[in-house]
Design an enzyme around this catalytic site. Structure first.
Site, PDB file in Angstrom:
ATOM      1  N   GLU A   1       0.842  -1.222   0.000  1.00 24.47           N
ATOM      2  CA  GLU A   1       0.000   0.000   0.000  1.00 24.47           C
ATOM      3  C   GLU A   1       0.870   1.263   0.000  1.00 24.47           C
ATOM      4  O   GLU A   1       0.790   2.086   0.918  1.00 24.47           O
ATOM      5  CB  GLU A   1      -0.883   0.041   1.260  1.00 24.47           C
ATOM      6  CG  GLU A   1      -1.873  -1.080   1.415  1.00 24.47           C
ATOM      7  CD  GLU A   1      -2.614  -1.020   2.766  1.00 24.47           C
ATOM      8  OE1 GLU A   1      -2.269  -0.181   3.626  1.00 24.47           O
ATOM      9  OE2 GLU A   1      -3.535  -1.830   2.957  1.00 24.47           O
TER      10      GLU A   1
ATOM     11  N   CYS B   1       0.156  33.939   9.838  1.00 25.44           N
ATOM     12  CA  CYS B   1       0.466  34.549  11.139  1.00 25.44           C
ATOM     13  C   CYS B   1       0.716  33.511  12.223  1.00 25.44           C
ATOM     14  O   CYS B   1      -0.078  33.368  13.163  1.00 25.44           O
ATOM     15  CB  CYS B   1      -0.668  35.475  11.543  1.00 25.44           C
ATOM     16  SG  CYS B   1      -0.941  36.709  10.290  1.00 25.44           S
ATOM     17  N   GLU B   2       1.763  32.757  12.071  1.00 22.02           N
ATOM     18  CA  GLU B   2       2.157  31.737  13.050  1.00 22.02           C
ATOM     19  C   GLU B   2       3.678  31.641  12.975  1.00 22.02           C
ATOM     20  O   GLU B   2       4.231  31.573  11.880  1.00 22.02           O
ATOM     21  CB  GLU B   2       1.639  30.338  12.641  1.00 22.02           C
ATOM     22  CG  GLU B   2       0.163  30.202  12.522  1.00 22.02           C
ATOM     23  CD  GLU B   2      -0.480  29.610  13.767  1.00 22.02           C
ATOM     24  OE1 GLU B   2       0.245  29.233  14.710  1.00 22.02           O
ATOM     25  OE2 GLU B   2      -1.715  29.555  13.776  1.00 22.02           O
TER      26      GLU B   2
HETATM   27  N1  LLP Z   1      -1.612   2.245   4.363  1.00 23.49           N
HETATM   28  C1  LLP Z   1      -2.074   2.748   5.531  1.00 23.49           C
HETATM   29  C2  LLP Z   1      -3.014   1.944   6.322  1.00 23.49           C
HETATM   30  C3  LLP Z   1      -1.650   4.006   5.976  1.00 23.49           C
HETATM   31  O1  LLP Z   1      -2.101   4.477   7.131  1.00 23.49           O
HETATM   32  C4  LLP Z   1      -0.731   4.759   5.188  1.00 23.49           C
HETATM   33  C5  LLP Z   1      -0.284   6.073   5.619  1.00 23.49           C
HETATM   34  C6  LLP Z   1      -0.292   4.202   3.965  1.00 23.49           C
HETATM   35  C7  LLP Z   1      -0.741   2.939   3.600  1.00 23.49           C
HETATM   36  C8  LLP Z   1       0.670   4.909   3.072  1.00 23.49           C
HETATM   37  O2  LLP Z   1       1.890   5.137   3.720  1.00 23.49           O
HETATM   38  P1  LLP Z   1       3.155   5.748   2.955  1.00 23.49           P
HETATM   39  O3  LLP Z   1       3.604   4.726   1.946  1.00 23.49           O
HETATM   40  O4  LLP Z   1       2.726   7.003   2.294  1.00 23.49           O
HETATM   41  O5  LLP Z   1       4.134   5.991   4.026  1.00 23.49           O
HETATM   42  N2  LLP Z   1       1.122  12.883   6.702  1.00 23.49           N
HETATM   43  C9  LLP Z   1       2.322  12.143   7.045  1.00 23.49           C
HETATM   44  C10 LLP Z   1       2.226  10.690   6.650  1.00 23.49           C
HETATM   45  C11 LLP Z   1       1.040   9.975   7.242  1.00 23.49           C
HETATM   46  C12 LLP Z   1       0.917   8.552   6.767  1.00 23.49           C
HETATM   47  C13 LLP Z   1      -0.361   7.956   7.195  1.00 23.49           C
HETATM   48  N3  LLP Z   1      -0.605   6.610   6.733  1.00 23.49           N
HETATM   49  C14 LLP Z   1       3.512  12.825   6.399  1.00 23.49           C
HETATM   50  O6  LLP Z   1       3.336  13.866   5.750  1.00 23.49           O
HETATM   51  O7  LLP Z   1       4.638  12.390   6.574  1.00 23.49           O
END
Ligand code: LLP
Length: 420
Positions: free
Chosen positions: A278, A347-348
């Site tokens: 994923e 503004c932060e």
């Molecule tokens: N599968 C599930 C169940 C997840 O919760 C996530 C990401 C992914 C797949 C994809 O993960 P990736 O391959 O993108 O690491 N906003 C944060 C990242 C949050 C990730 C949340 N879950 C950032 O900007 O670093």
């Protein structure tokens, strides 16, 4: 790798064959720019390593949900990972298929379950016993059987930022490892559920392979126990989380990562099971940049500030996670360089994009914020009543607006004042 889609040609940053200067002139700033070639390359790295193996890649929609981005993947034959009915609608609108979509997330509502059942998603990744109960009831009410996998928390340390680490006992995700076997027995006994798999997701921006192998070993141990109880597990979903290079990180290459995980599963005698990935960040992160223009250079007593027209509402990662994004001038210029904090107009004090960057710039210059394709636009907001940036996709020497810049009147179009 995918960073090469954004390279300087004769001192000017290009996205594939298009100059970033002309993109900024034509579409304005702040501007998200994606490269179709970089998206395709990252996809092919996963797909190539999965070829001939029992493995399927589900693009995590949350990392970048623009329809054009999803459509690039859909045309390449992608499956998808969603966390809301909204993301399901995007997948369908972008040409993806419900039957190739897994539905993750810790708080699915009744309405979301119903929509996903009616659309016919491939699997619900369930995170708790109450969620199993609810899904069983919703499935019964619409006369369907829901395919389920349980998200097990393998309690491994992904060694990443605490906000994006999800596989430890101490966080809200998944079913505790020690309770998983009983949860599977409960699921198997529910009339409107059909157990099909097991899943985990241990965190994000993971730069080592060992935590995955530890998680896989624990899941497979559990799979054997679950099957002893008479419940068949068809697929093992290892989640997403593979990291990218923002600065000097050296994550495993996508192909190496996929092959190592698949080899481990085979060598443990589970090669007959389908393996799901994923990925989010590793598909889209380095396929996007954020272009911004320098509004002011403000010398300070302790620091110099480059105040730019992009802000924390456009790219929240630095403010939220102290995340590092490379920042470079779009045009390499022969002017004195200074160390700047690159900050936005919001503004932060937390509104910064980069700290202590040596830059040769003048007011009016363009900067490119690198690695902004994942968790960039999707996490943007309208804070300070700022319209969200436009998004453009470059394909060779052509650029297409794939999301128009938000106009201020749209921002309060749904608001009303009380009667006189
Ligand atoms: N599968 C599930 C169940 C997840 O919760 C996530 C990401 C992914 C797949 C994809 O993960 P990736 O391959 O993108 O690491 N906003 C944060 C990242 C949050 C990730 C949340 N879950 C950032 O900007 O670093």
């Amino acid at each position: 790798m995918t960073r090469s889609a954004f390279a300087h040609v004769d001192g000017v940053l290009h996205a594939e064959g298009v100059s970033a200067v002309s993109l900024a002139e034509q579409f304005g700033t702040p501007l998200y720019v994606y490269s179709r070639a970089a998206l395709t390359d990252a996809w092919q790295a996963y797909a190539g390593a999965c070829a001939g193996r029992r493995a399927t890649v589900h693009a995590a929609v949350k990392a970048n949900s623009n329809l054009a981005v999803l459509n690039v993947f859909a045309r390449l034959g992608a499956s998808f990972d969603i966390v809301s009915a909204g993301e399901l609608a995007r997948v369908l609108a972008a040409g993806g298929k419900a039957e190739n979509t897994v539905f993750s997330g810790v708080g699915k509502s009744v309405a979301e379950m119903r929509e996903a059942l009616e659309a016919g998603v491939k699997c619900f990744n369930v995170e708790s016993i109450p969620e199993l109960d609810r899904l069983n009831a919703v499935a019964a009410s619409v006369g369907k059987t829901a395919p389920v996998s349980l998200r097990v928390n393998p309690d491994v340390d992904a060694k990443t930022h605490p906000y994006i680490s999800t596989g430890l006992k101490s966080n809200k995700f998944g079913i505790a490892f020690d309770e998983a076997r009983a949860a599977y027995r409960a699921a198997a006994a529910m009339t409107h559920l059909r157990v099909v798999g097991i899943d985990c997701h241990i965190g994000s921006q993971i730069t080592e392979i060992e935590p995955y192998l530890d998680a896989v070993d624990k899941l497979l141990e559990l799979v054997t126990q679950i099957e002893t109880d008479g419940v068949t597990i068809h697929h093992v979903d290892v989640g997403g989380g593979l990291g990218i290079t923002y600065d000097d990180e050296t994550p495993p290459d996508i192909g190496e990562f996929v092959r190592t995980v698949l080899d481990r599963i085979e060598s443990r005698g589970h090669g007959h099971r389908e393996v799901y990935f994923e990925p989010g960040r590793s598909l889209v992160g380095n396929a996007g940049i954020l272009l911004t223009r320098v509004e002011y250079l403000k010398p300070g007593a302790e620091k110099n500030f480059a105040i730019v027209d992009a802000a924390m509402n456009d790219l929240a990662r630095p403010a939220m996670y102290q995340a590092y994004h490379g920042i470079e001038p779009v045009v390499q210029r022969d002017v004195p360089s200074h160390v700047y904090d690159v900050v936005g107009p919001v503004c932060e004090s937390g509104d910064w994009l980069g700290r202590e960057r040596l830059l040769a710039i003048e007011p009016g210059d363009l900067l490119a914020v690198r690695s902004a394709g994942a968790y960039g636009f999707v996490m943007s907001s309208n804070y300070n009543t700022r319209g969200r940036a436009a998004e453009v996709m470059v394909d060779g020497d052509k650029a297409y607006v794939v999301r128009a810049r938000e106009e201020v009147r749209q921002l309060f179009a749904g608001e009303t004042i009380l009667p006189a």
